[in-house]
Design a protein around this motif. Structure first.
Motif, mmCIF file in Angstrom:
data_model
loop_
_atom_site.group_PDB
_atom_site.id
_atom_site.type_symbol
_atom_site.label_atom_id
_atom_site.label_comp_id
_atom_site.label_asym_id
_atom_site.label_seq_id
_atom_site.Cartn_x
_atom_site.Cartn_y
_atom_site.Cartn_z
ATOM 1 N N UNK A 1 -68.602 -127.702 -15.589
ATOM 2 C CA UNK A 1 -69.785 -128.471 -15.202
ATOM 3 C C UNK A 1 -70.665 -128.358 -16.501
ATOM 4 N N UNK A 2 -70.874 -127.085 -16.861
ATOM 5 C CA UNK A 2 -71.464 -127.047 -18.222
ATOM 6 C C UNK A 2 -71.514 -127.382 -19.579
ATOM 7 N N UNK A 3 -70.448 -127.308 -19.387
ATOM 8 C CA UNK A 3 -69.737 -128.305 -21.049
ATOM 9 C C UNK A 3 -69.798 -126.618 -22.395
ATOM 10 N N UNK A 4 -68.669 -125.992 -22.023
ATOM 11 C CA UNK A 4 -68.754 -125.108 -22.388
ATOM 12 C C UNK A 4 -67.380 -124.306 -22.705
ATOM 13 N N UNK A 5 -67.512 -123.692 -23.439
ATOM 14 C CA UNK A 5 -65.582 -123.039 -23.807
ATOM 15 C C UNK A 5 -66.036 -121.863 -22.949
ATOM 16 N N UNK A 6 -67.072 -121.062 -23.311
ATOM 17 C CA UNK A 6 -67.168 -120.023 -22.367
ATOM 18 C C UNK A 6 -68.201 -119.387 -22.489
ATOM 19 N N UNK A 7 -68.606 -118.291 -20.940
ATOM 20 C CA UNK A 7 -69.814 -118.042 -20.420
ATOM 21 C C UNK A 7 -70.096 -117.525 -21.111
ATOM 22 N N UNK A 8 -71.294 -116.736 -20.360
ATOM 23 C CA UNK A 8 -72.431 -115.465 -20.750
ATOM 24 C C UNK A 8 -72.559 -114.618 -19.437
ATOM 25 N N UNK A 9 -72.124 -113.537 -18.886
ATOM 26 C CA UNK A 9 -71.789 -112.045 -17.710
ATOM 27 C C UNK A 9 -72.676 -111.656 -18.019
ATOM 28 N N UNK A 10 -73.278 -111.167 -16.631
ATOM 29 C CA UNK A 10 -74.962 -109.892 -16.972
ATOM 30 C C UNK A 10 -75.357 -109.397 -15.685
ATOM 31 N N UNK A 11 -74.882 -107.710 -15.291
ATOM 32 C CA UNK A 11 -75.027 -107.273 -15.267
ATOM 33 C C UNK A 11 -76.080 -105.728 -14.406
ATOM 34 N N UNK A 12 -76.500 -105.679 -13.547
ATOM 35 C CA UNK A 12 -77.302 -104.045 -13.480
ATOM 36 C C UNK A 12 -76.516 -103.115 -13.073
ATOM 37 N N UNK A 13 -77.276 -101.732 -13.557
ATOM 38 C CA UNK A 13 -75.534 -101.060 -12.166
ATOM 39 C C UNK A 13 -74.484 -101.285 -12.016
ATOM 40 N N UNK A 14 -74.152 -100.948 -11.201
ATOM 41 C CA UNK A 14 -72.171 -102.010 -10.835
ATOM 42 C C UNK A 14 -72.030 -102.969 -11.175
ATOM 43 N N UNK A 15 -72.868 -104.298 -10.780
ATOM 44 C CA UNK A 15 -73.055 -105.172 -11.700
ATOM 45 C C UNK A 15 -72.670 -105.835 -13.182
ATOM 46 N N UNK A 16 -73.372 -104.015 -13.636
ATOM 47 C CA UNK A 16 -72.906 -103.933 -15.239
ATOM 48 C C UNK A 16 -71.535 -103.810 -14.981
ATOM 49 N N UNK A 17 -70.924 -102.642 -14.564
ATOM 50 C CA UNK A 17 -69.695 -102.713 -14.317
ATOM 51 C C UNK A 17 -68.062 -103.722 -14.441
ATOM 52 N N UNK A 18 -69.288 -105.292 -13.951
ATOM 53 C CA UNK A 18 -68.268 -106.250 -13.753
ATOM 54 C C UNK A 18 -68.433 -107.271 -14.244
ATOM 55 N N UNK A 19 -69.768 -107.069 -14.888
ATOM 56 C CA UNK A 19 -69.733 -107.905 -16.281
ATOM 57 C C UNK A 19 -68.659 -107.542 -17.718
ATOM 58 N N UNK A 20 -69.399 -106.411 -17.868
ATOM 59 C CA UNK A 20 -68.784 -106.037 -19.066
ATOM 60 C C UNK A 20 -66.694 -105.852 -18.735
ATOM 61 N N UNK A 21 -66.361 -105.384 -17.373
ATOM 62 C CA UNK A 21 -65.064 -105.211 -17.278
ATOM 63 C C UNK A 21 -64.570 -107.032 -17.069
ATOM 64 N N UNK A 22 -64.857 -107.628 -17.035
ATOM 65 C CA UNK A 22 -64.324 -108.743 -16.640
ATOM 66 C C UNK A 22 -64.644 -109.702 -18.234
ATOM 67 N N UNK A 23 -65.457 -109.153 -18.885
ATOM 68 C CA UNK A 23 -65.377 -109.945 -20.634
ATOM 69 C C UNK A 23 -64.902 -109.018 -21.419
ATOM 70 N N UNK A 24 -64.463 -107.892 -20.999
ATOM 71 C CA UNK A 24 -63.240 -107.634 -21.567
ATOM 72 C C UNK A 24 -62.160 -107.382 -21.054
ATOM 73 N N UNK A 25 -61.219 -107.892 -19.907
ATOM 74 C CA UNK A 25 -60.079 -108.370 -19.559
ATOM 75 C C UNK A 25 -60.148 -109.955 -19.359
ATOM 76 N N UNK A 26 -61.525 -110.607 -19.951
ATOM 77 C CA UNK A 26 -61.436 -112.056 -20.274
ATOM 78 C C UNK A 26 -61.615 -112.275 -21.550
#
Length: 247
Positions: A118-143
């Protein structure tokens, strides 16, 4: 006069699109709110048990309005399944973490490829507050091959407290303090990583420990400790546009 008022009112409303689509990995529909027409894609994860409307309702999206309206970023607020995974106390711990694995597969194999196209990119950005921050960092470091920017605000990263002493490979590979000391990827060194917290945030120590871990591995990142504030939305609304501005 009426036409002038209409144009003024239209300017106040940030473009919002609701999407609901079926995830084959989750076996259910999942909701997402999208803000902006174009720009670099950033996925926002909600706080504990939160939904896709949370970032909008707590004015996080409004804080980023200038960047969205300028076409710098396009924000994708995805629903969580925490109520079926980490916070599902009615389920055995092994099932909780397996459900999170299904969510991770949905993200990496369904959502991210869609955003790449959709955005014609190779990679995306992820972000989150509190437990959303866990989700963002875990996804980024796993992938790390799928993520170029990760922004956490008021986050903690050790999920062993959610599994009642249970431990298996799924727990290990979704617990960044455990797997990151042994993880290797050239993509880590290309990633824009910002770990945000506040002086009186009860997650400050967790964020500082993650920063120390990354520093020990030689992974460049920024630890941002706001001198005032605590674990709450006003601090995160201050951080978010600052971090987006680094994209």
């Amino acid at each position: 006069m009426q036409r002038a008022f209409f144009h003024f009112f239209a300017h106040l409303i940030l473009q919002e699109q609701h999407r609901r689509f079926y995830s084959h990995h989750l076996g259910q529909d999942i909701d997402m709110l999208v803000f902006g027409s174009w720009g670099y894609p950033v996925v926002i994860f909600p706080t504990s048990g939160g939904h896709d409307n949370e970032a909008r309702d707590f004015k996080l999206i409004e804080a980023a309005r200038p960047l969205v309206e300028a076409g710098r970023v396009k924000l994708f607020c995805i629903d969580s399944i925490d109520r079926y995974s980490w916070y599902a106390k009615h389920l055995p711990p092994a099932v909780r973490v397996q459900n999170h694995v299904f969510y991770d597969q949905f993200l990496s194999e369904e959502l991210v490829p869609m955003l790449q196209r959709e955005c014609n990119v190779d990679k995306i950005g992820v972000a989150g507050c509190s437990f959303g921050g866990y989700h963002a960092l875990n996804f980024a470091f796993r992938h790390p091959n799928q993520v170029a920017h990760v922004f956490t605000m008021g986050a903690a990263f050790d999920i062993r407290q959610f599994v009642d002493g249970h431990h298996d490979d799924n727990v290990y590979f979704n617990n960044p303090p455990e797997y990151m000391p042994h993880a290797h990827s050239e993509h880590f060194h290309w990633m824009n990583i910002i770990l945000g917290t506040a002086e009186h945030d009860f997650c400050k120590e967790d964020t500082c420990r993650m920063s120390a871990l990354l520093a020990h591995k030689g992974i460049n990142h920024r630890l941002d400790i706001k001198p005032f504030g605590n674990h709450d939305w006003p601090v995160w609304r201050e951080m978010f546009p600052q971090y987006l501005n680094t994209i």
